[in-house]
Motif scaffolding. Structure first.
Motif, mmCIF file in Angstrom:
data_model
loop_
_atom_site.group_PDB
_atom_site.id
_atom_site.type_symbol
_atom_site.label_atom_id
_atom_site.label_comp_id
_atom_site.label_asym_id
_atom_site.label_seq_id
_atom_site.Cartn_x
_atom_site.Cartn_y
_atom_site.Cartn_z
ATOM 1 N N ARG A 67 48.167 91.855 19.468
ATOM 2 C CA ARG A 67 48.421 91.075 20.691
ATOM 3 C C ARG A 67 47.809 89.666 20.591
ATOM 4 O O ARG A 67 48.346 88.715 21.129
ATOM 5 N N LYS A 68 46.673 89.564 19.919
ATOM 6 C CA LYS A 68 46.034 88.232 19.777
ATOM 7 C C LYS A 68 46.841 87.356 18.842
ATOM 8 O O LYS A 68 46.986 86.145 19.096
ATOM 9 N N LYS A 71 49.898 86.130 20.832
ATOM 10 C CA LYS A 71 49.694 85.862 22.264
ATOM 11 C C LYS A 71 50.445 84.630 22.779
ATOM 12 O O LYS A 71 50.728 84.530 23.968
ATOM 13 N N ARG A 72 50.777 83.693 21.900
ATOM 14 C CA ARG A 72 51.454 82.477 22.367
ATOM 15 C C ARG A 72 52.961 82.669 22.540
ATOM 16 O O ARG A 72 53.651 81.766 22.991
#
Ligand SMILES: Cc1cc2nc3c(=O)[nH]c(=O)nc-3n(C[C@H](O)[C@H](O)[C@H](O)COP(=O)(O)OP(=O)(O)OC[C@H]3O[C@@H](n4cnc5c(N)ncnc54)[C@H](O)[C@@H]3O)c2cc1C
Length: 255
Positions: A67-68, A71-72
């Motif tokens: 997810r990190k 994330k954008r």
């Protein structure tokens, strides 16, 4: 599976390895909904697994939250799930948390260790393709050292300290080199009462060189590095079997 309704086309990507992540990033500007499914919620940086296996890195240094990484991306959804079945007629992916319809499906689930059809090696040897497998190698190595430190019998001690790696491709060479570095720099300090010369590292390769797919220069340099470090190289040697105790070579030798 609980995902927002959309009029956009839905691209489902199974697997958040190098391939799945790169594709999700490339789709960022397209008018599509991207759903990435992986059985782990972290991406594994496999090239450094050998460092985890030998205690040079902690697992979270090579396992990064998916997810990190993504994330954008505004059009992106992640679901932690294991894919169990695909129904191409209905365009559905079935998982352990439910099913999901797709317009486009990408299967990027990676590879498995190739044992070249040898079921005995498959059953008894350790593989190194995931963080848990790398941690298993690290645990066994340290457990063996603890047992050896308290073992009176020379043969048993040597057996506990004997490391056999099948395959002198990049992974085998890196792993053998890392074990050799531990032998030289780390274990003599941690296990001061053990005779470190009883630790042996054996590397087996069917071809006549280490790193067969690489240049002759790289191969010769790696060979010299390993030999200088005291790694026992068994070139032109096929491992025929490993029963959990003995490695059997095609030249009749056993270790
Ligand atoms: C020890 C080691 C060292 C390496 N060193 C290098 C190197 O130095 N340089 C280099 O270029 N390459 C190296 N590689 C190769 C490189 O890591 C792989 O080529 C690359 O990881 C392949 O990417 P991928 O996305 O196809 O698959 P993977 O990275 O394997 O990703 C597949 C993903 O799919 C998921 N998945 C699988 N099945 C399911 C399922 N049923 N349901 C849900 N999810 C699933 C997995 O959890 C995983 O996250 C190395 C590989 C290894 C094992």
């Amino acid at each position: 599976m609980n995902l927002p309704e959309t009029t956009k086309k839905r691209v489902v990507i199974i697997g958040a390895g190098f391939a799945g992540i790169s594709l999700a990033k490339k789709l960022r500007k397209l008018p599509v909904q991207v759903v990435v499914i992986d059985k782990h919620n972290y991406h594994t940086f496999q090239p450094l697994l050998y460092q985890v296996s030998t205690g040079g890195l902690e697992p979270d240094s090579i396992a990064y939250p998916i997810r990190k990484i993504l994330k954008r991306l505004h059009n992106f959804y992640f679901r932690l799930a294991t894919v169990t079945k695909i129904n191409p007629e209905l365009k559905e992916v079935h998982t352990d948390i439910g099913k999901i319809p797709y317009d486009y499906l990408v299967i990027a689930t990676g590879t498995r260790t190739n044992y070249f059809g040898n079921t005995e090696i498959k059953e008894n040897a350790m593989s190194m393709k995931s963080v848990p497998q790398a941690l298993n190698i690290r645990s066994l190595m340290l457990q063996n050292f603890e047992l050896a430190d308290n073992c009176k019998d020379l043969e048993e001690r040597k057996s506990l300290l004997n490391f056999c790696i099948i395959g002198a491709g990049p992974t085998g060479v890196e792993l053998a080199g890392a074990f050799a570095e531990l032998k030289k720099h780390v274990f003599p300090k941690d296990y001061r009462h053990l005779n470190i010369d009883e630790m042996e590292i054996h590397l087996f390769e069917g071809a006549g060189v280490v790193l067969p797919p690489m240049s002759a220069k790289a191969s010769a340099k790696a060979r010299k590095f390993l030999e200088d470090f005291g790694v026992h190289l068994h070139l032109n040697t096929i491992v025929k079997g490993y029963n959990g105790d003995l490695v059997k070579m095609d030249n009749g030798q056993e270790i």
